[in-house]
Design an enzyme around this catalytic site. Structure first.
Site, PDB file in Angstrom:
ATOM      1  N   ILE A  15       0.825  -1.221   0.000  1.00 20.31           N
ATOM      2  CA  ILE A  15       0.000   0.000   0.000  1.00 20.31           C
ATOM      3  C   ILE A  15       0.858   1.270   0.000  1.00 20.31           C
ATOM      4  O   ILE A  15       0.388   2.328  -0.434  1.00 20.31           O
ATOM      5  CB  ILE A  15      -0.990  -0.029   1.187  1.00 20.31           C
ATOM      6  CG1 ILE A  15      -2.165   0.922   0.936  1.00 20.31           C
ATOM      7  CG2 ILE A  15      -0.296   0.286   2.502  1.00 20.31           C
ATOM      8  CD1 ILE A  15      -3.340   0.720   1.868  1.00 20.31           C
ATOM      9  N   GLY A  36       3.799  -4.226  11.117  1.00 22.37           N
ATOM     10  CA  GLY A  36       2.909  -4.468   9.975  1.00 22.37           C
ATOM     11  C   GLY A  36       2.816  -3.275   9.033  1.00 22.37           C
ATOM     12  O   GLY A  36       3.805  -2.593   8.773  1.00 22.37           O
ATOM     13  N   ASP A  38       1.438  -0.430   9.470  1.00 29.53           N
ATOM     14  CA  ASP A  38       1.714   0.826  10.184  1.00 29.53           C
ATOM     15  C   ASP A  38       3.205   1.161  10.104  1.00 29.53           C
ATOM     16  O   ASP A  38       3.596   2.280   9.744  1.00 29.53           O
ATOM     17  CB  ASP A  38       1.256   0.642  11.644  1.00 29.53           C
ATOM     18  CG  ASP A  38       1.164   1.938  12.423  1.00 29.53           C
ATOM     19  OD1 ASP A  38       1.334   3.018  11.824  1.00 29.53           O
ATOM     20  OD2 ASP A  38       0.900   1.865  13.643  1.00 29.53           O
ATOM     21  N   SER A 121      -7.137  -4.804  10.594  1.00 33.01           N
ATOM     22  CA  SER A 121      -7.295  -5.721  11.742  1.00 33.01           C
ATOM     23  C   SER A 121      -7.016  -7.195  11.430  1.00 33.01           C
ATOM     24  O   SER A 121      -7.129  -8.028  12.331  1.00 33.01           O
ATOM     25  CB  SER A 121      -8.703  -5.625  12.368  1.00 33.01           C
ATOM     26  OG  SER A 121      -8.831  -4.469  13.165  1.00 33.01           O
ATOM     27  N   GLY A 123      -4.181  -8.612  10.573  1.00 29.70           N
ATOM     28  CA  GLY A 123      -2.819  -9.046  10.863  1.00 29.70           C
ATOM     29  C   GLY A 123      -2.694  -9.425  12.325  1.00 29.70           C
ATOM     30  O   GLY A 123      -3.394 -10.331  12.800  1.00 29.70           O
ATOM     31  N   TYR A 125      -3.915  -8.091  14.797  1.00 32.28           N
ATOM     32  CA  TYR A 125      -5.167  -7.924  15.552  1.00 32.28           C
ATOM     33  C   TYR A 125      -6.140  -9.096  15.353  1.00 32.28           C
ATOM     34  O   TYR A 125      -7.219  -9.120  15.936  1.00 32.28           O
ATOM     35  CB  TYR A 125      -5.839  -6.590  15.202  1.00 32.28           C
ATOM     36  CG  TYR A 125      -5.208  -5.380  15.883  1.00 32.28           C
ATOM     37  CD1 TYR A 125      -4.069  -5.522  16.669  1.00 32.28           C
ATOM     38  CD2 TYR A 125      -5.760  -4.110  15.745  1.00 32.28           C
ATOM     39  CE1 TYR A 125      -3.501  -4.418  17.298  1.00 32.28           C
ATOM     40  CE2 TYR A 125      -5.185  -3.001  16.380  1.00 32.28           C
ATOM     41  CZ  TYR A 125      -4.063  -3.161  17.150  1.00 32.28           C
ATOM     42  OH  TYR A 125      -3.508  -2.067  17.779  1.00 32.28           O
TER      43      TYR A 125
END
Ligand code: ADP
Length: 168
Positions: A15, A36, A38, A121, A123, A125
């Site tokens: 991304i 991840g 982020d 969410s 990954g 999460y």
């Protein structure tokens, strides 16, 4: 690439390479970076992104905040905080729906024409991919159907083919 309708497409990729108006970051409540997607977004954007995020004072689960994109090829980053999956009895679905809705609303409010989402969410999460993909597609489709913004183009960027298979 798979086109679900003329406004939503599914791609496999990173991304941080997306060249449209905005990408959505699957952030945590601190908004100060993490692992991840982020971590990848913060690394690609550079330290100025963390500086701007530090001034935002965090973000609640299911909510979203917007920043500049710095060294990323897009113009804006929308940081949304997905729910951690605790089995489904803790409003995880509602909070994931809210992530998509509040991100899309920020895109409209900021006159953005194109936006890319990761699989929020799914990954660390641990939200089940099958349900997360259905929530993503339904929430985005409903939003587009109800929104007066006919020109918003949505891309869902899956990091791997396995994730993308849930969207077909
Ligand atoms: P969360 O904490 O919301 O689960 P993660 O970053 O752990 O966030 O994972 C969310 C999704 O983002 C996962 O499907 C993961 O494979 C994916 N992902 C990780 N890095 C990237 C990237 N650079 N581009 C797109 N998707 C990514």
């Amino acid at each position: 690439m798979k086109a679900l309708n003329e406004n939503i497409q599914i791609v496999v990729g990173d991304i941080t390479k997306y060249c449209g108006d905005a990408i959505v970051n699957a952030a945590n409540t601190s908004l100060l970076g993490g692992g991840g997607v982020d971590g990848a977004i913060h690394r690609a954007a550079g330290p100025e992104l963390l500086k701007e995020c530090t001034a935002l004072g965090g973000c609640r689960v299911g909510h979203s905040k917007i920043t500049d994109a710095y060294n990323l090829p897009c113009k804006k980053v929308i940081h949304t905080v997905g729910p951690i999956w605790y089995g489904g009895s803790f409003h995880e679905r509602e909070m994931l729906i809210s992530c998509y809705k509040t991100s899309l609303q920020l895109a409209v409010d900021n006159h953005l024409a194109s936006i890319a989402f990761p699989c929020i969410s799914t990954g660390v999460y641990r939200f089940p991919k099958s349900e997360a993909s259905q929530i993503a597609l339904k929430t985005i489709s409903d939003f587009l159907a109800q929104s007066c913004d006919q020109f918003l183009k949505i891309t869902i960027v899956c990091f791997d083919k396995d994730s993308a298979s849930y969207y077909s």
